[in-house]
Design an enzyme around this catalytic site. Structure first.
Site, PDB file in Angstrom:
ATOM      1  N   PHE A 155       0.809  -1.358  -0.070  1.00 16.93           N
ATOM      2  CA  PHE A 155      -0.120   0.012  -0.152  1.00 16.93           C
ATOM      3  C   PHE A 155       0.767   1.316  -0.083  1.00 16.93           C
ATOM      4  CE2 PHE A 155      -2.299  -3.415   2.214  1.00 16.93           C
ATOM      5  CZ  PHE A 155      -3.618  -3.405   1.349  1.00 16.93           C
ATOM      6  N   ARG A 157       2.909   4.531  -0.863  1.00 15.17           N
ATOM      7  CA  ARG A 157       2.821   5.746  -1.659  1.00 15.17           C
ATOM      8  C   ARG A 157       4.087   6.227  -2.194  1.00 15.17           C
ATOM      9  NH1 ARG A 157       0.034   9.293   2.785  1.00 15.17           N
ATOM     10  NH2 ARG A 157       1.758   7.851   3.844  1.00 15.17           N
ATOM     11  N   LYS A 227      -6.723  -5.067  -1.948  1.00 12.50           N
ATOM     12  CA  LYS A 227      -5.749  -4.178  -2.564  1.00 12.50           C
ATOM     13  C   LYS A 227      -6.589  -3.331  -3.754  1.00 12.50           C
ATOM     14  CE  LYS A 227      -2.449  -1.785  -4.376  1.00 12.50           C
ATOM     15  NZ  LYS A 227      -1.317  -1.008  -3.618  1.00 12.50           N
ATOM     16  N   LEU A 273      -9.630  13.994   0.429  1.00 17.86           N
ATOM     17  CA  LEU A 273     -10.624  15.140   0.126  1.00 17.86           C
ATOM     18  C   LEU A 273     -10.098  16.197  -0.299  1.00 17.86           C
ATOM     19  CD1 LEU A 273     -13.394  14.469   2.849  1.00 17.86           C
ATOM     20  CD2 LEU A 273     -13.247  13.521   0.590  1.00 17.86           C
ATOM     21  N   GLY A 276      -8.880  19.139  -6.867  1.00 19.33           N
ATOM     22  CA  GLY A 276      -7.936  19.437  -7.963  1.00 19.33           C
ATOM     23  C   GLY A 276      -7.970  19.042  -9.239  1.00 19.33           C
ATOM     24  N   GLY A 280      -3.704  10.918 -10.553  1.00 17.98           N
ATOM     25  CA  GLY A 280      -2.763  10.460 -11.495  1.00 17.98           C
ATOM     26  C   GLY A 280      -2.055   9.274 -11.009  1.00 17.98           C
ATOM     27  N   CYS A 283      -0.568   4.236 -10.148  1.00 21.05           N
ATOM     28  CA  CYS A 283      -1.747   2.955  -9.425  1.00 21.05           C
ATOM     29  C   CYS A 283      -3.342   3.436  -9.609  1.00 21.05           C
ATOM     30  CB  CYS A 283      -1.607   2.918  -8.033  1.00 21.05           C
ATOM     31  SG  CYS A 283      -0.063   2.218  -7.716  1.00 21.05           S
ATOM     32  N   ARG A 350       3.953   9.362 -14.752  1.00 22.87           N
ATOM     33  CA  ARG A 350       3.012   8.568 -15.220  1.00 22.87           C
ATOM     34  C   ARG A 350       1.535   8.824 -14.787  1.00 22.87           C
ATOM     35  NH1 ARG A 350       5.444   2.892 -12.897  1.00 22.87           N
ATOM     36  NH2 ARG A 350       6.177   4.332 -11.385  1.00 22.87           N
TER      37      ARG A 350
END
Ligand code: UDX
Length: 472
Positions: A155, A157, A227, A273, A276, A280, A283, A350
């Site tokens: 998980f 980031r 996941k 929250l 914007g 992207g 994932c 990406r």
């Protein structure tokens, strides 16, 4: 004392490399395999292929001690009990994950098996991949009982990957028998029994010896779905707030206040929250599409996921129209683009909304000068320098003589710009902020026309508020 497990990690991309150094950090012996020889050489010479906090220190600390890099997959498999599969699962043409790299490494693992092995799916894969891996091993003649397949989704980031790995919210282990689950329990024991956090050189973070990591054991299918469902749910949260932001804007409400008011409800929570330009990265777009495909394959109508994707795509269109509406026409306009990465604190471009917006602006006749603290080199691969595209060494250089500044990525440094310097650089004091990094009232005080997402625009006296324009 850590019960050391020998771990082979296949793939040295984001997930593989981070997992490999973190397993070494918690006391295991790790062999990380990649078929890209140049990358393996770079890693062995102390190079760091991705921009990630703490990765250089940890690589320096463990290279050739806890972790080694090689192109020799058979060696990794023979030496290790647990084999983590962390190769790419790119999006195929139908939205489904392309599992050909997974299949290729499983076939190679099968040829090298020399005793009981636990194969661990670390890459994000669709439900039932564990069964396909099992079948593939059998087809290659590996006896049942000499291996197990476990799903252990990651998980992390980007940007905070090392911290996320060593201080996880949860560790999910999808195993269909106890023997395999126990190997994974041993691997993560330093995090779940807290012994890692007691070490003087452990990475600081939210977890501690008293409050160690939680490990949840489920079936392999459930773990695979956890996941996909987690990522799809986070993407849904973002699309939800973005849809609300469009409503807020049309009634002069403020999406930041709305998100704060919603987020205070502990059932909703304040995270993910932020309205914007949309999500992207490597994932969310891929996983929303893959999860939708999985549902379709099972005959389950999960149209909600398609709406999540659509709202995300629309968000960029809406931003593009805002730029057009603030500048009247785009042909010949010179724009400063702040941000190329898909989010702050990474050099990853990406599926970056920033890149898509820049491409649209250039196609509409604008010229763009972009600045990003980390992603310029990667961006040059998809947006080469040309008459209409150039790169600057700072936000102020990008703004030099520009008709407006566009904020496209939420880098911390873009939230702390020196407005006097920015104003001096710009031809017109106009900021169009796709990441809501400033308060409209502050920007008005600084003399800027400021357009953001889901909030009333702020106009300087000279600029005045334009009448509502209808754009074709
Ligand atoms: C994500 C998941 O968070 C992680 O658990 C998973 O393992 C991989 O995918 P990552 O892609 O690194 O991680 O980025 P994340 O920080 O989740 O942000 C994803 C995108 O959503 C970014 O483009 C970000 O700008 C956007 N975002 C995030 C918003 O637009 N609003 C938010 O409130 C949060």
């Amino acid at each position: 004392m850590t019960n050391q497990v020998s771990i082979c990690v296949l793939g040295s991309g984001y997930v593989g490399l981070v997992a490999a150094v973190c397993f070494a950090e918690i006391g295991h012996r790790v062999i990380c395999v990649d078929n890209n020889e140049a990358k393996v050489n770079m890693l062995n010479e102390g190079g760091v292929p991705i921009y990630e906090h703490h990765l250089p220190e940890l690589l320096g600390k463990h290279l050739n001690r806890g972790v080694e890099f090689t192109t020799n997959l058979a060696y990794g498999v023979e030496e290790c009990e647990a084999i983590f599969i962390a190769v790419g699962t790119p999006q195929g043409s139908t939205g489904s994950a392309d599992l050909s790299y997974v299949e290729a490494v499983v076939s190679e693992i099968a040829r090298a098996v020399n005793g009981y092995k636990v194969l661990v799916e670390k890459s994000t894969v669709p439900v039932y991949t564990n069964e396909w891996i099992t079948r593939c091993m059998h087809r290659h003649g590996v006896e049942p009982g000499t291996f197990d397949v476990v799903s252990n989704p990651e998980f992390l980031r980007e940007g905070t990957a090392i911290g996320d790995f060593l201080h996880p919210d949860r560790i999910v282990v999808g195993a269909n028998n106890d023997r395999a689950a126990d190997v994974l329990r041993s691997i993560y024991a330093p995090l779940t029994d807290g012994s890692y956090f007691a070490k003087s050189d452990s990475l600081p973070g939210p977890l501690s010896q008293e409050n160690p990591a939680k490990l949840l054991v489920t079936s392999a299918q459930s773990a695979e779905i956890i996941k996909h469902a987690s990522n799809a749910f986070l993407a849904l949260k973002i699309s939800f707030i973005n849809a609300v932001s469009n409503l807020a804007e049309s009634v002069d409400a403020d999406i930041e206040d709305i998100a704060a008011g919603m987020g205070l409800d502990s059932r909703i929570g304040p995270k993910f929250l932020r309205a914007g330009l949309g999500y992207g990265g490597s994932c969310f777009p891929k996983d929303v599409a893959a999860f939708y495909w999985v549902a379709q394959q099972q005959g389950v109508d999960f149209q909600l996921l398609e709406e999540v994707r659509k709202i995300n795509a629309t968000q960029q269109e809406i931003f593009f129209n805002k730029v057009r509406s603030a500048l009247w026409t785009l042909r010949g306009k010179k724009l400063a683009a702040l941000g190329l990465a898909f989010k702050g604190d990474t050099d990853d471009i990406r599926d970056s909304p920033a890149i898509d917006v820049i491409k649209k602006l250039i196609a509409a006749g604008a010229t763009v000068t972009a600045y990003d603290p980390a992603a310029i080199e990667k961006a040059k691969g998809v947006l080469p320098a040309s008459e209409s595209m150039s790169y600057a060494a700072s936000a102020y250089e990008a703004a030099e003589n520009a008709d407006a500044v566009l904020i496209l990525t939420d880098w911390a440094e873009f939230a702390e710009l020196d407005m006097v310097r920015l104003d001096q650089a710009l031809k017109f004091p106009i900021v169009i902020d796709g990441r809501n990094l400033y308060k409209p009232a502050y920007m008005r005080e600084q003399g800027f026309t400021y357009v953001s997402v889901g909030r009333p625009a702020a106009y300087t006296a000279q600029q005045g508020k334009p009448k509502r324009l209808v754009l074709s």
